[in-house]
Design an enzyme around this catalytic site. Structure first.
Site, mmCIF file in Angstrom:
data_model
loop_
_atom_site.group_PDB
_atom_site.id
_atom_site.type_symbol
_atom_site.label_atom_id
_atom_site.label_comp_id
_atom_site.label_asym_id
_atom_site.label_seq_id
_atom_site.Cartn_x
_atom_site.Cartn_y
_atom_site.Cartn_z
ATOM 1 N N PHE A 139 0.855 -1.190 0.000
ATOM 2 C CA PHE A 139 0.000 0.000 0.000
ATOM 3 C C PHE A 139 0.888 1.235 0.000
ATOM 4 O O PHE A 139 1.769 1.374 0.839
ATOM 5 C CB PHE A 139 -0.939 0.038 1.215
ATOM 6 C CG PHE A 139 -1.850 1.228 1.180
ATOM 7 C CD1 PHE A 139 -2.986 1.233 0.383
ATOM 8 C CD2 PHE A 139 -1.549 2.376 1.906
ATOM 9 C CE1 PHE A 139 -3.819 2.349 0.313
ATOM 10 C CE2 PHE A 139 -2.367 3.499 1.838
ATOM 11 C CZ PHE A 139 -3.502 3.478 1.054
ATOM 12 N N ASP A 224 9.181 2.658 1.674
ATOM 13 C CA ASP A 224 8.008 3.374 2.150
ATOM 14 C C ASP A 224 7.884 3.108 3.648
ATOM 15 O O ASP A 224 7.403 2.064 4.071
ATOM 16 C CB ASP A 224 6.767 2.899 1.387
ATOM 17 C CG ASP A 224 5.493 3.609 1.856
ATOM 18 O OD1 ASP A 224 5.520 4.245 2.931
ATOM 19 O OD2 ASP A 224 4.473 3.516 1.149
ATOM 20 N N LYS A 253 2.454 9.685 8.367
ATOM 21 C CA LYS A 253 1.750 9.217 9.574
ATOM 22 C C LYS A 253 2.312 9.776 10.896
ATOM 23 O O LYS A 253 1.932 10.862 11.288
ATOM 24 C CB LYS A 253 1.683 7.690 9.562
ATOM 25 C CG LYS A 253 0.748 7.182 8.467
ATOM 26 C CD LYS A 253 0.180 5.818 8.738
ATOM 27 C CE LYS A 253 -1.015 5.511 7.849
ATOM 28 N NZ LYS A 253 -0.718 4.875 6.579
HETATM 29 C C1 LIG Z 1 -0.911 5.212 5.103
HETATM 30 C C2 LIG Z 1 0.143 4.825 4.141
HETATM 31 C C3 LIG Z 1 0.363 5.568 2.961
HETATM 32 C C4 LIG Z 1 -0.526 6.698 2.535
HETATM 33 O O1 LIG Z 1 -0.474 7.772 3.403
HETATM 34 P P1 LIG Z 1 -1.536 8.985 3.268
HETATM 35 O O2 LIG Z 1 -1.054 9.983 4.251
HETATM 36 O O3 LIG Z 1 -2.882 8.412 3.595
HETATM 37 O O4 LIG Z 1 -1.473 9.460 1.869
HETATM 38 C C5 LIG Z 1 1.420 5.197 2.156
HETATM 39 N N1 LIG Z 1 2.213 4.163 2.467
HETATM 40 C C6 LIG Z 1 2.035 3.433 3.580
HETATM 41 C C7 LIG Z 1 2.952 2.303 3.876
HETATM 42 C C8 LIG Z 1 0.989 3.720 4.445
HETATM 43 O O5 LIG Z 1 0.777 2.971 5.533
#
Ligand SMILES: *Cc1c(COP(=O)(O)O)cnc(C)c1O
Length: 398
Positions: A139, A224, A253
Site C-alpha cells: 500500500f 516506504d 503518519k
Molecule cells: C498510510 C500509508 C500511505 C498513505 O499515506 P496517506 O497519508 O494516507 O497518503 C502510504 N504508504 C504506507 C505504507 C501507508 O501505511
C-alpha cells in the site's frame, strides 16, 4: 436525537461517501484515551492509524502548537523557513544523511519518491529507465501514481487506466526481484514491513538481499516507511533492523504526531536530480507543521520511544501469541515493536466492532487480520487492559 445520530445524518448528507465509519463521533483525547460525543471513553490502539505516536494532546505537542500559532503559521517555500531546515537536519542526522523534501501526506511523499527516481534515472542514464518494481499486497497511497504502485486490485478498481511504468512481484521473494529488475528498472519500492497488506514482516535476509541486488543492478532502493517510521517498529526507522541503507525513504503518519506532514529523504547523489522547479508543494514543510514535527521527533528521541516500543511490543506480542493456542480461529500473531497483528480465520471487522463497543479501538489490515498500532507511550497496564477486552470479545466469538 443524540449528538452522534444527528452528526451521522449530516455526514450522510454532506460528506463524500468514502469511509465505512463506525457509529461513533470522537470529540476529545488525552494520552492513550479518547472520548466520544456521548461521554464514553476508549483505549486507543488505533492511534489515528499509526499517527498519534505520542498519544493525544501530549503537553510537548500542545506547547509547540501554542507557541508557533502565536509566531508564524504559513509562509511560502519562496523564503527560508527555520523550523523546516531544523527538522530536515534532525531527520538526516538520525538516518542516512542526504536531503529532505517536505509535503503533506504519505501518498505525496511516495509521489515525490517516484518522481525523483524517474528524474534521477533520466539524468543518469538518458534512456527510458523509468520502471518501478513494486510488491503485491503493498500500500502506497491513493493518488494515481501511488495507487498504481499499490499492489492490491481493490484500490484501483474503476480508476483505470493506471499509470504506465509499474511492475508487481511477490513480497519477500528475492528470486522474483532478481527476475523482475531489468534494463528498464529505475527503482524498487517496498514497505520494510507491509502495513495495510496485513502487517507482514519479511525474512531477515530479504531487505539486505534486496539492497545488494539494487546496488548490483544500479537501481534505487526506495523504502516506504510511512507506517513503519518514527519509532513504530522499535527502531526510529524500520530499515535499521536489517542494518541497510536505502536510497530513498518516505515518511508521514507519525511524523507530525497528528498534524498532516509527509517527507521524502533521499541520499545526496539521488537528491541532486531535483533542481528549482522540479517539484513543489504550497503547504509542504510550512513553519507550523515542521515546528510541531520537530517537537515530536525530539520527544521520540529524548524519551527513547523506539526502545520503549520494542520492549512493550515484545510483551504485547507474547500476550497475542498466547491467543493462538487458546482459540482455533486465531491463526498467527506477528509484527515488530508496536506494529502488531493477529491473523484470524474469520472476518476481522466484527471483532473490531465488538472491541469498540467494549471501549477499545483497534484496526483491521485486510479482511481477516486485526491490527494494533497504539501510541508509542503505552505501558504494560494498557496492554493488559486491551488484552482483557480483546479476550472477552474472542471468548464471545468462540
Ligand atoms: C498510510 C500509508 C500511505 C498513505 O499515506 P496517506 O497519508 O494516507 O497518503 C502510504 N504508504 C504506507 C505504507 C501507508 O501505511
Amino acid at each position: 436525537m443524540s449528538v452522534t445520530h444527528d452528526l451521522m445524518a449530516q455526514a450522510a448528507r454532506y460528506l463524500a461517501n468514502t469511509y465505512a465509519r463506525f457509529p461513533v463521533a470522537l470529540v476529545r483525547g488525552s494520552g492513550v484515551r479518547v472520548w466520544d460525543a456521548e461521554g464514553k471513553t476508549y483505549l486507543d490502539f488505533a492511534a489515528g492509524i499509526a499517527v498519534d505516536v505520542l498519544g493525544h494532546c501530549h503537553p510537548k505537542v500542545v506547547e509547540a502548537i501554542r507557541a508557533q500559532a502565536e509566531t508564524l503559521l504559513h509562509v511560502s517555500n519562496l523564503y527560508h523557513i527555520e523550523p523546516q531546515v531544523r527538522l530536515a537536519r534532525a531527520l538526516c542526522e538520525h538516518s542516512f544523511g542526504g536531503k529532505v523534501f517536505f509535503c503533506n501526506s504519505g501518498a505525496e511523499a511516495n509521489e515525490a519518491a517516484i518522481k525523483l527516481a524517474r528524474r534521477y534515472a533520466k539524468a543518469r542514464w538518458s534512456s527510458d529507465r523509468y520502471e518501478i518494481v513494486c510488491m503485491r499486497d503493498s500500500f502506497h497511497g491513493r493518488t494515481m501514481a501511488t495507487m498504481t504502485a499499490t499492489g492490491q486490485a481493490k484500490y484501483s478498481q474503476g480508476f483505470e487506466p493506471l499509470l504506465p511504468g509499474f511492475k508487481h512481484i511477490p513480497f519477500n521473494d528475492l528470486p522474483a526481484a532478481e527476475r523482475a529488475i531489468d534494463s528498464r528498472t529505475c527503482a524498487v519500492l517496498v514497505e520494510p514491513i507491509q502495513g495495510e497488506g496485513g502487517v507482514r514482516v519479511p525474512d531477515d535476509d530479504y531487505l539486505p538481499g534486496l539492497r545488494q541486488l539494487c546496488s548490483e543492478r544500479e537501481v534505487l532502493l526506495m523504502l516506504d516507511e510511512v507506517q513503519t517510521g518514527m519509532g513504530r517498529t522499535g527502531r526510529l526507522f524500520a530499515y535499521e533492523h536489517w542494518d541497510i541503507q536505502p536510497d530513498i525513504v518516505t515518511l508521514a503518519k507519525g511524523l507530525g504526531g497528528g498534524l498532516p506532514i509527509g517527507a521524502m529523504l533521499a541520499n545526496e547523489t539521488v537528491a541532486g536530480a531535483f533542481v528549482p522547479g522540479s517539484h513543489a508543494s504550497t503547504f509542504g514543510g510550512n513553519p507550523f507543521v515542521t515546528t510541531v514535527a520537530l517537537a515530536v521527533l525530539t520527544e521520540i528521541l529524548d524519551a527513547r520511544l523506539p526502545e520503549h516500543a520494542a520492549k512493550i511490543g515484545a510483551y504485547f506480542l507474547e500476550r497475542l501469541q498466547q491467543l493462538t493456542a487458546q482459540y482455533p480461529f486465531v491463526k498467527e500473531a506477528r509484527g515488530k515493536g508496536l506494529m502488531l497483528a493477529l491473523e484470524l480465520t474469520v472476518p476481522a471487522r466484527p471483532i473490531v466492532e465488538r472491541c469498540l463497543e467494549r471501549g477499545l479501538l483497534i484496526l483491521v489490515a485486510g479482511d481477516q487480520v486485526l491490527r494494533f498500532v497504539p501510541p508509542l507511550i503505552i505501558g504494560e497496564p494498557e496492554v493488559d487492559e486491551a488484552m482483557r477486552i480483546l479476550g472477552l470479545v474472542l471468548a464471545e466469538q468462540a
